[in-house]
Motif scaffolding. Structure first.
Motif, mmCIF file in Angstrom:
data_model
loop_
_atom_site.group_PDB
_atom_site.id
_atom_site.type_symbol
_atom_site.label_atom_id
_atom_site.label_comp_id
_atom_site.label_asym_id
_atom_site.label_seq_id
_atom_site.Cartn_x
_atom_site.Cartn_y
_atom_site.Cartn_z
ATOM 1 N N GLU A 1 16.659 -13.706 -0.585
ATOM 2 C CA GLU A 1 16.269 -12.755 0.462
ATOM 3 C C GLU A 1 17.463 -11.974 1.000
ATOM 4 O O GLU A 1 17.340 -10.798 1.337
ATOM 5 C CB GLU A 1 15.562 -13.488 1.603
ATOM 6 C CG GLU A 1 14.987 -12.542 2.640
ATOM 7 C CD GLU A 1 14.120 -13.246 3.656
ATOM 8 O OE1 GLU A 1 13.163 -12.627 4.128
ATOM 9 O OE2 GLU A 1 14.399 -14.421 3.971
ATOM 10 N N ARG A 2 18.623 -12.595 1.051
ATOM 11 C CA ARG A 2 19.841 -11.909 1.498
ATOM 12 C C ARG A 2 20.120 -10.696 0.607
ATOM 13 O O ARG A 2 20.519 -9.633 1.094
ATOM 14 C CB ARG A 2 21.036 -12.873 1.460
ATOM 15 C CG ARG A 2 22.368 -12.229 1.804
ATOM 16 C CD ARG A 2 23.518 -13.226 1.708
ATOM 17 N NE ARG A 2 23.880 -13.544 0.339
ATOM 18 C CZ ARG A 2 24.693 -12.806 -0.419
ATOM 19 N NH1 ARG A 2 25.212 -11.684 0.042
ATOM 20 N NH2 ARG A 2 24.992 -13.189 -1.649
ATOM 21 N N CYS A 3 19.867 -10.856 -0.669
ATOM 22 C CA CYS A 3 20.160 -9.798 -1.639
ATOM 23 C C CYS A 3 18.975 -8.870 -1.893
ATOM 24 O O CYS A 3 19.166 -7.709 -2.248
ATOM 25 C CB CYS A 3 20.566 -10.424 -2.971
ATOM 26 S SG CYS A 3 21.932 -11.568 -2.860
ATOM 27 N N TYR A 4 17.785 -9.409 -1.743
ATOM 28 C CA TYR A 4 16.569 -8.658 -2.078
ATOM 29 C C TYR A 4 15.525 -8.969 -1.004
ATOM 30 O O TYR A 4 14.644 -9.808 -1.210
ATOM 31 C CB TYR A 4 16.064 -9.080 -3.469
ATOM 32 C CG TYR A 4 15.140 -8.085 -4.112
ATOM 33 C CD1 TYR A 4 15.573 -7.294 -5.168
ATOM 34 C CD2 TYR A 4 13.834 -7.919 -3.677
ATOM 35 C CE1 TYR A 4 14.726 -6.378 -5.772
ATOM 36 C CE2 TYR A 4 12.982 -7.005 -4.275
ATOM 37 C CZ TYR A 4 13.439 -6.246 -5.312
ATOM 38 O OH TYR A 4 12.598 -5.337 -5.911
ATOM 39 N N PRO A 5 15.622 -8.312 0.159
ATOM 40 C CA PRO A 5 14.758 -8.647 1.299
ATOM 41 C C PRO A 5 13.258 -8.630 1.003
ATOM 42 O O PRO A 5 12.507 -9.413 1.577
ATOM 43 C CB PRO A 5 15.123 -7.592 2.345
ATOM 44 C CG PRO A 5 16.516 -7.187 1.990
ATOM 45 C CD PRO A 5 16.584 -7.267 0.487
ATOM 46 N N ASP A 6 12.810 -7.781 0.095
ATOM 47 C CA ASP A 6 11.390 -7.681 -0.220
ATOM 48 C C ASP A 6 11.025 -8.523 -1.448
ATOM 49 O O ASP A 6 10.137 -8.197 -2.212
ATOM 50 C CB ASP A 6 11.027 -6.205 -0.454
ATOM 51 C CG ASP A 6 9.542 -5.943 -0.332
ATOM 52 O OD1 ASP A 6 8.814 -6.783 0.235
ATOM 53 O OD2 ASP A 6 9.099 -4.890 -0.831
ATOM 54 N N TYR A 7 11.712 -9.658 -1.609
ATOM 55 C CA TYR A 7 11.534 -10.464 -2.819
ATOM 56 C C TYR A 7 10.120 -11.021 -2.956
ATOM 57 O O TYR A 7 9.634 -11.203 -4.080
ATOM 58 C CB TYR A 7 12.565 -11.600 -2.884
ATOM 59 C CG TYR A 7 12.220 -12.806 -2.050
ATOM 60 C CD1 TYR A 7 11.502 -13.870 -2.606
ATOM 61 C CD2 TYR A 7 12.596 -12.896 -0.713
ATOM 62 C CE1 TYR A 7 11.182 -14.979 -1.845
ATOM 63 C CE2 TYR A 7 12.273 -13.998 0.040
ATOM 64 C CZ TYR A 7 11.566 -15.040 -0.521
ATOM 65 O OH TYR A 7 11.248 -16.135 0.233
ATOM 66 N N TYR B 1 27.204 -8.476 -4.638
ATOM 67 C CA TYR B 1 26.737 -9.543 -3.753
ATOM 68 C C TYR B 1 27.620 -10.791 -3.783
ATOM 69 O O TYR B 1 27.295 -11.793 -3.144
ATOM 70 C CB TYR B 1 25.287 -9.919 -4.088
ATOM 71 C CG TYR B 1 24.315 -8.818 -3.715
ATOM 72 C CD1 TYR B 1 23.954 -8.597 -2.384
ATOM 73 C CD2 TYR B 1 23.772 -7.987 -4.690
ATOM 74 C CE1 TYR B 1 23.070 -7.592 -2.034
ATOM 75 C CE2 TYR B 1 22.884 -6.976 -4.343
ATOM 76 C CZ TYR B 1 22.547 -6.781 -3.021
ATOM 77 O OH TYR B 1 21.677 -5.775 -2.676
ATOM 78 N N TYR C 1 15.177 -7.698 -9.208
ATOM 79 C CA TYR C 1 14.728 -8.953 -8.591
ATOM 80 C C TYR C 1 15.039 -10.135 -9.517
ATOM 81 O O TYR C 1 15.589 -11.151 -9.076
ATOM 82 C CB TYR C 1 13.234 -8.927 -8.249
ATOM 83 C CG TYR C 1 12.715 -10.312 -7.995
ATOM 84 C CD1 TYR C 1 13.083 -11.005 -6.839
ATOM 85 C CD2 TYR C 1 11.920 -10.967 -8.935
ATOM 86 C CE1 TYR C 1 12.650 -12.313 -6.634
ATOM 87 C CE2 TYR C 1 11.489 -12.261 -8.732
ATOM 88 C CZ TYR C 1 11.861 -12.934 -7.581
ATOM 89 O OH TYR C 1 11.456 -14.236 -7.384
#
Length: 149
Positions: free
Chosen positions: A129-135, A65, A106
């Motif tokens: 959110e860019r890295c983990y959309p379902d944060y 990332y 996360y």
């Protein structure tokens, strides 16, 4: 981590992912003293696993990332899973090894996002959110676990 109870003198030793717990005859396995023996052995086992796994995973996610961090440290903090200093030092709780791996990722991405935003601003959460959309779901679920060993 498996836990095996064997009657003998009181002790606990780690062997791979097995903790061999020896308890003196007549001792109460639920006593605070016995629980402390087990807690220390579990902490030691988690420390070994954390030091083997977390640096590699953090390095992979950082590279994937586009993050940079200076150093990784390990803790047994009672109230937090991780932290990131203004110098780019990421501290991770060894109790992360008890979590489902999706929540470990996360936490790692949360701390890596702090290398760019040392706060919980809208820009920080956009980075997460860019890295983990379902944060948001992971964040809610993580609250059902305790970092305390």
């Amino acid at each position: 981590i498996g836990l095996v109870g064997i009657a003998a003198s009181t002790s606990a030793r780690c062997s791979g992912q097995i903790i061999r717990w020896r308890i003196a005859p007549g001792s109460d396995p639920d006593s605070p003293a016995q629980q402390d023996v087990i807690r220390k052995a579990v902490r030691k086992a988690l420390d070994v696993e954390a030091k083997a796994y977390l640096p590699r995973r953090l390095g992979y996610l950082a590279e994937h990332y586009g993050f940079a961090f200076r150093e990784i440290r390990f803790s047994n903090a009672k109230g937090r899973w991780g932290s990131c200093s203004s110098r780019g030092v990421i501290s991770l709780n060894v109790a992360l090894m008890r979590l489902p791996m999706e929540y470990v990722d996360y936490v790692l991405l949360h701390e890596l996002s702090h290398t760019r935003h040392l706060n919980h601003s809208a820009a920080f959460w956009a980075e997460v959110e860019r890295c983990y959309p379902d944060y948001k779901r992971a964040r809610r679920q993580l609250k059902t676990y305790s970092p305390y060993l």
